[in-house]
Scaffold this motif. Sequence first.
Motif, PDB file in Angstrom:
ATOM      1  N   GLN A  69      -8.983 -15.069 -51.406  1.00  0.00           N
ATOM      2  CA  GLN A  69      -7.697 -14.436 -51.626  1.00  0.00           C
ATOM      3  C   GLN A  69      -7.370 -13.273 -51.008  1.00  0.00           C
ATOM      4  N   LEU A  70      -8.722 -12.532 -50.790  1.00  0.00           N
ATOM      5  CA  LEU A  70      -8.586 -10.993 -50.021  1.00  0.00           C
ATOM      6  C   LEU A  70      -8.612 -11.075 -48.611  1.00  0.00           C
ATOM      7  N   VAL A  71      -9.109 -12.254 -48.117  1.00  0.00           N
ATOM      8  CA  VAL A  71      -9.258 -12.542 -46.701  1.00  0.00           C
ATOM      9  C   VAL A  71      -7.718 -12.895 -46.241  1.00  0.00           C
ATOM     10  N   ILE A  72      -6.987 -13.812 -46.948  1.00  0.00           N
ATOM     11  CA  ILE A  72      -5.778 -14.027 -46.650  1.00  0.00           C
ATOM     12  C   ILE A  72      -4.630 -12.800 -46.716  1.00  0.00           C
ATOM     13  N   ALA A  73      -4.944 -11.992 -47.772  1.00  0.00           N
ATOM     14  CA  ALA A  73      -4.247 -10.928 -47.716  1.00  0.00           C
ATOM     15  C   ALA A  73      -4.405  -9.858 -46.597  1.00  0.00           C
ATOM     16  N   ILE A  74      -5.525  -9.653 -46.176  1.00  0.00           N
ATOM     17  CA  ILE A  74      -6.012  -8.792 -45.112  1.00  0.00           C
ATOM     18  C   ILE A  74      -5.370  -9.543 -43.750  1.00  0.00           C
ATOM     19  N   ARG A  75      -5.310 -10.906 -43.523  1.00  0.00           N
ATOM     20  CA  ARG A  75      -4.756 -11.251 -42.439  1.00  0.00           C
ATOM     21  C   ARG A  75      -3.304 -11.202 -42.314  1.00  0.00           C
ATOM     22  N   SER A  76      -2.785 -11.308 -43.651  1.00  0.00           N
ATOM     23  CA  SER A  76      -1.283 -11.232 -43.671  1.00  0.00           C
ATOM     24  C   SER A  76      -0.539 -10.047 -43.598  1.00  0.00           C
ATOM     25  N   LEU A  77      -1.255  -9.003 -43.553  1.00  0.00           N
ATOM     26  CA  LEU A  77      -0.649  -7.513 -43.359  1.00  0.00           C
ATOM     27  C   LEU A  77      -0.105  -7.495 -42.028  1.00  0.00           C
ATOM     28  N   PRO A  78       0.880  -6.950 -41.834  1.00  0.00           N
ATOM     29  CA  PRO A  78       1.754  -6.880 -40.465  1.00  0.00           C
ATOM     30  C   PRO A  78       0.923  -5.824 -39.682  1.00  0.00           C
ATOM     31  N   ALA A  79       0.783  -6.047 -38.348  1.00  0.00           N
ATOM     32  CA  ALA A  79       0.139  -5.383 -37.214  1.00  0.00           C
ATOM     33  C   ALA A  79       0.455  -3.998 -37.185  1.00  0.00           C
ATOM     34  N   THR A  80       1.785  -3.909 -37.232  1.00  0.00           N
ATOM     35  CA  THR A  80       2.466  -2.674 -36.764  1.00  0.00           C
ATOM     36  C   THR A  80       2.714  -1.573 -37.818  1.00  0.00           C
ATOM     37  N   LEU A  81       2.357  -0.427 -37.440  1.00  0.00           N
ATOM     38  CA  LEU A  81       2.217   1.097 -38.510  1.00  0.00           C
ATOM     39  C   LEU A  81       3.728   1.461 -38.168  1.00  0.00           C
ATOM     40  N   GLN A  82       4.001   2.066 -39.438  1.00  0.00           N
ATOM     41  CA  GLN A  82       5.087   3.060 -39.245  1.00  0.00           C
ATOM     42  C   GLN A  82       4.606   4.538 -38.743  1.00  0.00           C
ATOM     43  N   THR A  83       5.541   5.215 -38.361  1.00  0.00           N
ATOM     44  CA  THR A  83       4.963   6.560 -37.693  1.00  0.00           C
ATOM     45  C   THR A  83       4.113   7.304 -38.496  1.00  0.00           C
ATOM     46  N   GLY A  84       4.402   7.652 -39.703  1.00  0.00           N
ATOM     47  CA  GLY A  84       3.732   8.373 -40.539  1.00  0.00           C
ATOM     48  C   GLY A  84       2.206   7.431 -41.212  1.00  0.00           C
ATOM     49  N   GLU A  85       2.354   6.354 -40.962  1.00  0.00           N
ATOM     50  CA  GLU A  85       1.019   5.444 -41.375  1.00  0.00           C
ATOM     51  C   GLU A  85      -0.031   5.520 -40.381  1.00  0.00           C
ATOM     52  N   GLN A  86       0.731   5.755 -38.829  1.00  0.00           N
ATOM     53  CA  GLN A  86      -0.046   6.020 -37.758  1.00  0.00           C
ATOM     54  C   GLN A  86      -0.810   7.187 -37.795  1.00  0.00           C
ATOM     55  N   ALA A  87      -0.208   8.318 -38.188  1.00  0.00           N
ATOM     56  CA  ALA A  87      -0.675   9.533 -38.211  1.00  0.00           C
ATOM     57  C   ALA A  87      -1.630   9.773 -39.381  1.00  0.00           C
ATOM     58  N   ALA A  88      -1.397   8.842 -40.423  1.00  0.00           N
ATOM     59  CA  ALA A  88      -2.491   9.034 -41.489  1.00  0.00           C
ATOM     60  C   ALA A  88      -3.959   8.347 -40.951  1.00  0.00           C
ATOM     61  N   THR A  89      -3.556   7.071 -40.433  1.00  0.00           N
ATOM     62  CA  THR A  89      -4.761   6.367 -40.087  1.00  0.00           C
ATOM     63  C   THR A  89      -5.527   7.199 -39.156  1.00  0.00           C
ATOM     64  N   ILE A  90      -4.894   8.043 -38.078  1.00  0.00           N
ATOM     65  CA  ILE A  90      -5.694   8.402 -36.737  1.00  0.00           C
ATOM     66  C   ILE A  90      -6.438   9.747 -37.541  1.00  0.00           C
ATOM     67  N   ASN A  91      -5.579  10.260 -38.427  1.00  0.00           N
ATOM     68  CA  ASN A  91      -6.283  11.519 -38.984  1.00  0.00           C
ATOM     69  C   ASN A  91      -7.409  11.141 -39.879  1.00  0.00           C
ATOM     70  N   GLY A  92      -7.223   9.956 -40.875  1.00  0.00           N
ATOM     71  CA  GLY A  92      -8.122   9.639 -41.624  1.00  0.00           C
ATOM     72  C   GLY A  92      -9.396   9.229 -40.593  1.00  0.00           C
ATOM     73  N   ALA A  93      -9.285   8.516 -39.605  1.00  0.00           N
ATOM     74  CA  ALA A  93     -10.299   8.003 -38.820  1.00  0.00           C
ATOM     75  C   ALA A  93     -11.227   9.290 -38.240  1.00  0.00           C
TER      76      ALA A  93
END
Length: 95
Positions: A69-93
């Motif tokens: 179920q988790l694998v299906i959930a991970i696969r189903s998440l959309p690939a594009t990030l919103q601008t705020g999410e991109q910054a959070a991901t980049i800053n978090g990484a």
Amino acid sequence: MSELNKLRWRCRRGTLELDLLLLRYLERAYLSATSEQQQAFLRILDLEDTELMPYLMADRLPVDATLAQLVIAIRSLPATLQTGEQAATINGAAN
């Protein structure tokens, strides 16, 4: 180091594809997931890349229903990030 940063570090794998899929789930769904789903994610992170790759790249599913179920959930998440999410991901990484 915060728990979320530790998980972010554990999402870093041998391939960019796995990195992106795991980080996407961590950033978008992990905090709102049930404790059972969070435990399943930790189990996914314990898998070797050679076992994890076929699961996340849609070739097959784990036998364990919770992991499947988790694998299906991970696969189903959309690939594009919103601008705020991109910054959070980049800053978090970067942390």
